[in-house]
Design an enzyme around this catalytic site. Sequence first.
Site, PDB file in Angstrom:
ATOM      1  N   ASP A   1       0.834  -1.207   0.000  1.00 19.09           N
ATOM      2  CA  ASP A   1       0.000   0.000   0.000  1.00 19.09           C
ATOM      3  C   ASP A   1       0.866   1.254   0.000  1.00 19.09           C
ATOM      4  O   ASP A   1       0.614   2.200   0.742  1.00 19.09           O
ATOM      5  CB  ASP A   1      -0.940  -0.007   1.206  1.00 19.09           C
TER       6      ASP A   1
ATOM      7  N   LYS B   1       1.718   4.650  -1.163  1.00 19.40           N
ATOM      8  CA  LYS B   1       0.972   5.764  -1.754  1.00 19.40           C
ATOM      9  C   LYS B   1       1.342   7.029  -0.986  1.00 19.40           C
ATOM     10  O   LYS B   1       1.916   6.946   0.117  1.00 19.40           O
ATOM     11  CB  LYS B   1      -0.535   5.512  -1.675  1.00 19.40           C
TER      12      LYS B   1
ATOM     13  N   ASN C   1       0.769   7.365   2.745  1.00 16.33           N
ATOM     14  CA  ASN C   1       1.559   6.508   3.637  1.00 16.33           C
ATOM     15  C   ASN C   1       3.039   6.862   3.623  1.00 16.33           C
ATOM     16  O   ASN C   1       3.878   6.049   4.002  1.00 16.33           O
ATOM     17  CB  ASN C   1       1.364   5.032   3.266  1.00 16.33           C
TER      18      ASN C   1
ATOM     19  N   ASP D   1       2.153   2.904   7.833  1.00 10.02           N
ATOM     20  CA  ASP D   1       0.987   2.036   7.635  1.00 10.02           C
ATOM     21  C   ASP D   1       1.341   0.676   7.022  1.00 10.02           C
ATOM     22  O   ASP D   1       1.179   0.451   5.824  1.00 10.02           O
ATOM     23  CB  ASP D   1      -0.077   2.736   6.778  1.00 10.02           C
TER      24      ASP D   1
ATOM     25  N   THR E   1      -4.712   0.176  -2.244  1.00 10.66           N
ATOM     26  CA  THR E   1      -5.430   1.309  -2.824  1.00 10.66           C
ATOM     27  C   THR E   1      -5.421   1.165  -4.340  1.00 10.66           C
ATOM     28  O   THR E   1      -4.344   1.165  -4.951  1.00 10.66           O
ATOM     29  CB  THR E   1      -4.759   2.630  -2.404  1.00 10.66           C
TER      30      THR E   1
END
Length: 199
Positions: free
Chosen positions: A86, A88, A91, A104, A122
Amino acid sequence: TLIIFLIQIPVFFTPIGSVFGLVPVTVVQFLGVVGITILGFFVMELLKPFIMGLKNPVDEQQVIKVGTDICNVLVLCKEKNIIHRDIKPENLVFDSKGYVKITDFGVAKIYEENNKADTSGTPGYMAPEVICGQNHTEAVDYFALGVIAYEIMLGRRPYLGRNRKEIKDKMISSQIQITQEDKPADWSLESIDFINKLL
């Protein structure tokens, strides 16, 4: 003692990263929990959200620095056999010295060869093999880095859609690549080549 976390986002910052054995320089440092009786708060180092830490406008040199920092963390994840899954902007954070840290690890997994059922993440930053429910490796985190670099360069993600299905359909129909015509005047061809290889 029952601890209720009143702020949702910090819950998965570093405690899980620490469980995976990542060093504090790469993930947000968890300093402890404070509170009384049933109420408590995580105490962590003060960091700057990724978007707020970027220059305006963003130049190529900062993207190179950001990309290098993220790659350094992903190399450590690879050594621990971890797929973050994840990566992104939400994060990523900047520390006081300007280095990027990853947060995260809530959907991170220890790599297993048969992992096609692990499709959390995501959609806008998911690699095709994840969004299509195929087995995948740590390469999916590098794909997400490519999406972030593409987004910083051109102001949009390569695959847009209102939901996971629309994004998946666009990925299946064509592989997005940055062309020389797309390139901002002050960015190098090497940057285009790097981002295209990530994607």
